[in-house]
Motif scaffolding. Structure first.
Motif, PDB file in Angstrom:
ATOM      1  N   THR A 169       0.743  -1.102  -0.058  1.00 13.05           N
ATOM      2  CA  THR A 169      -0.163  -0.133  -0.004  1.00 13.05           C
ATOM      3  C   THR A 169       0.749   1.193   0.102  1.00 13.05           C
ATOM      4  O   THR A 169       1.657   1.500   0.938  1.00 13.05           O
ATOM      5  CB  THR A 169      -0.996  -0.066   1.026  1.00 13.05           C
ATOM      6  N   LEU A 170       0.650   2.011  -0.967  1.00 11.99           N
ATOM      7  CA  LEU A 170       1.376   3.222  -1.006  1.00 11.99           C
ATOM      8  C   LEU A 170       0.365   4.532  -0.647  1.00 11.99           C
ATOM      9  O   LEU A 170      -0.513   4.666  -1.276  1.00 11.99           O
ATOM     10  CB  LEU A 170       1.914   3.510  -2.567  1.00 11.99           C
ATOM     11  N   VAL A 171       0.970   5.401   0.260  1.00  8.65           N
ATOM     12  CA  VAL A 171       0.340   6.230   0.867  1.00  8.65           C
ATOM     13  C   VAL A 171       0.387   7.518   0.230  1.00  8.65           C
ATOM     14  O   VAL A 171       1.375   7.852  -0.257  1.00  8.65           O
ATOM     15  CB  VAL A 171       0.480   6.493   2.210  1.00  8.65           C
ATOM     16  N   GLU A 172      -0.659   8.383   0.137  1.00  8.86           N
ATOM     17  CA  GLU A 172      -0.591   9.594  -0.610  1.00  8.86           C
ATOM     18  C   GLU A 172       0.539  10.250  -0.057  1.00  8.86           C
ATOM     19  O   GLU A 172       0.483  10.647   1.111  1.00  8.86           O
ATOM     20  CB  GLU A 172      -1.813  10.319  -0.835  1.00  8.86           C
ATOM     21  N   VAL A 179       9.542   4.883  -1.632  1.00 10.28           N
ATOM     22  CA  VAL A 179       8.870   3.693  -2.325  1.00 10.28           C
ATOM     23  C   VAL A 179       9.947   2.739  -2.769  1.00 10.28           C
ATOM     24  O   VAL A 179      10.070   1.544  -2.195  1.00 10.28           O
ATOM     25  CB  VAL A 179       8.145   4.022  -3.514  1.00 10.28           C
ATOM     26  N   PRO A 204      -0.749   6.228  -5.610  1.00 10.14           N
ATOM     27  CA  PRO A 204      -0.922   6.017  -4.193  1.00 10.14           C
ATOM     28  C   PRO A 204      -2.148   5.027  -4.072  1.00 10.14           C
ATOM     29  O   PRO A 204      -3.216   5.583  -4.268  1.00 10.14           O
ATOM     30  CB  PRO A 204      -1.078   7.055  -3.556  1.00 10.14           C
ATOM     31  N   GLN A 205      -2.146   3.654  -3.914  1.00  7.49           N
ATOM     32  CA  GLN A 205      -3.044   2.953  -3.803  1.00  7.49           C
ATOM     33  C   GLN A 205      -2.622   1.537  -3.143  1.00  7.49           C
ATOM     34  O   GLN A 205      -1.456   1.418  -3.131  1.00  7.49           O
ATOM     35  CB  GLN A 205      -4.008   2.603  -4.964  1.00  7.49           C
ATOM     36  N   GLN A 226      -0.853   5.244 -12.203  1.00  9.11           N
ATOM     37  CA  GLN A 226      -0.642   6.796 -12.246  1.00  9.11           C
ATOM     38  C   GLN A 226      -0.917   7.468 -13.461  1.00  9.11           C
ATOM     39  O   GLN A 226      -1.563   8.376 -13.890  1.00  9.11           O
ATOM     40  CB  GLN A 226       0.640   7.416 -11.535  1.00  9.11           C
ATOM     41  N   ASN A 330       4.419  11.858  -4.416  1.00  4.54           N
ATOM     42  CA  ASN A 330       3.493  10.926  -5.326  1.00  4.54           C
ATOM     43  C   ASN A 330       2.020  11.343  -5.050  1.00  4.54           C
ATOM     44  O   ASN A 330       1.470  10.993  -3.817  1.00  4.54           O
ATOM     45  CB  ASN A 330       3.787   9.467  -5.321  1.00  4.54           C
ATOM     46  N   GLY A 332      -2.148  11.498  -4.867  1.00  2.00           N
ATOM     47  CA  GLY A 332      -3.191  10.807  -5.219  1.00  2.00           C
ATOM     48  C   GLY A 332      -4.170  11.203  -6.083  1.00  2.00           C
ATOM     49  O   GLY A 332      -4.162  12.215  -6.613  1.00  2.00           O
TER      50      GLY A 332
END
Length: 393
Positions: A169-172, A179, A204-205, A226, A330, A332
């Motif tokens: 999970t990549l956070v905004e 990353v 981010p998701q 993205q 990055n 969102g």
């Protein structure tokens, strides 16, 4: 005599036919009527398990009343080959048909344990969590930052299970360096990260991954996601933006992302920066200055010094005019949308208001009053955590 025999045989056949129809109707009713569960349970389907074994397990767990009816109904519906291995949540009162749908619809498992790598703006953590069927909420079992502490035994044991699910999970607001660094430290991934991806290029998701997935392939997925988001939103942009290219829009989106964690404020924050660009004002946003210092490699961990605010760098928007040369994180989808369709306002200033949000102002006098209130809050709390472009003046 033969007529009597034939008549009796026909009668018997009709009786048997009616009985068979009644049995089929009864079985169909049993298959679709509400099930016996009074509380939700998590049912596991082993990889390669037979339909008979799955049916018996469901009966043992109390999810179905009769394993034979479930098996026959599954075969009759033609879905016996569609069973998906994993762990699935069966809700109270679920019919056999509901249970079959849950076990054959595909996609990610809906309960049980999973390992999640959460890449945030301050740290990256591996989290072993488990869904509580009673509350339908995940419960954290263990959490640690890979590469900084000894790996907990609970995590190692869980990661070795053949049916364990993994997500990244990549956070905004996390940077591309964060990353890349986090993916390198994730022990359930493989392959190399040849270079840090361009800033702002990753969506981010959450991403479902298999154990042993290639890191470069995952970065490529993040990049495509993205690109797809920007491609979907770009055609619907406002007609009079003070930036002309998707690349410039992503720079603005990243600034918005770093400036506010309040979803409803994104449009207003965007309006402040758009109004400043239109009026030829400098953006004067602290996150860009910080990025010029850290290059996105971790957090600054302290307040900005006056000398840093005066120092000329490509990212110091207190010194340069217009946008910095690249995104600073990055962003969102919501921040990209705000950059492309800012809320209409006359605001050109904002500052933290002590609630997690911001106070916006049109005139310098209004802004100075808002700043004074914020400084009073800081003094009262004895902790100067203004951060951000909160003084945009």
């Amino acid at each position: 005599m033969w007529k009597a025999v034939a008549s009796n045989a026909l009668t018997l056949f009709i009786v048997l036919l009616i009985a068979a129809a009644a049995i089929v109707a009864w079985g169909r009713n049993e298959f679709v009527k509400p099930g016996p569960l009074t509380e939700a349970v998590c049912v596991q389907v082993e990889r390669g398990a037979s339909l008979a074994a799955v049916s018996r397990n469901l009966e043992t767990r109390g999810a179905v009343t009769d394993a034979r009816i479930f098996r026959i109904g599954t075969e009759y519906s033609g879905r016996s080959a569609d069973l998906k291995f994993g762990s699935y949540l069966v809700r109270p009162g679920a019919s056999m048909e509901d249970v079959l749908t849950a076990l054959t619809q595909g996609g990610a498992s809906t309960c049980g344990q999973e390992i999640q790598l959460v890449i945030g703006v301050a740290s990256a953590n591996a989290v072993l969590r488990e869904l509580d069927p009673a509350t339908n909420r995940f419960v954290e079992v263990v959490k640690f930052e890979p590469g900084t502490v000894e790996v907990p035994a609970e995590y190692t044991e869980a990661a070795a299970k053949p049916d364990m699910r993994f997500t990244v999970t990549l956070v905004e607001g996390a940077t591309s360096w964060q990353v890349a660094d986090a993916l390198k430290r994730a022990d359930f991934l493989s392959g190399e990260v040849a270079s840090v991806p361009p800033e702002g290029a990753l969506a981010p998701q959450s991403y479902d991954v298999e154990k042993g997935s290639d890191r470069a392939a995952l970065i490529a997925r993040m990049t495509r996601a993205q690109e797809d988001i920007l491609a979907a939103l770009w055609p619907g942009r406002a007609p009079d933006l003070p930036y002309d290219t998707p690349e410039e829009a992503m720079i603005m989106a990243s600034i918005i992302e770093k400036e506010t964690g309040v979803p409803d404020e994104r449009g207003l924050v965007a309006s402040v920066f758009v109004n400043r660009l239109r009026q030829g004002m400098r953006l004067q946003t602290d996150p860009t200055v910080i990025y010029g210092i850290t290059k996105g490699e971790g957090v600054l961990g302290r307040g900005l010094r006056q000398s840093e605010l005066r120092r000329a760098t490509p990212y110091n928007t207190y010194v340069i005019a217009g946008l910095p040369p690249t995104p600073i994180a990055n962003p969102g989808r919501a921040s990209i949308g705000a950059a492309l369709n800012p809320q209409e306002s006359d605001y050109v200033f904002f500052v933290a208001d002590g609630t997690g949000g911001h106070a916006f102002a049109v005139t310098l006098a209004e802004h100075n009053a808002n700043v004074a209130r914020w400084r009073a809050i800081e003094a009262e709390a004895a902790a100067g955590e203004g951060g951000g472009v909160q003084t945009a003046d």
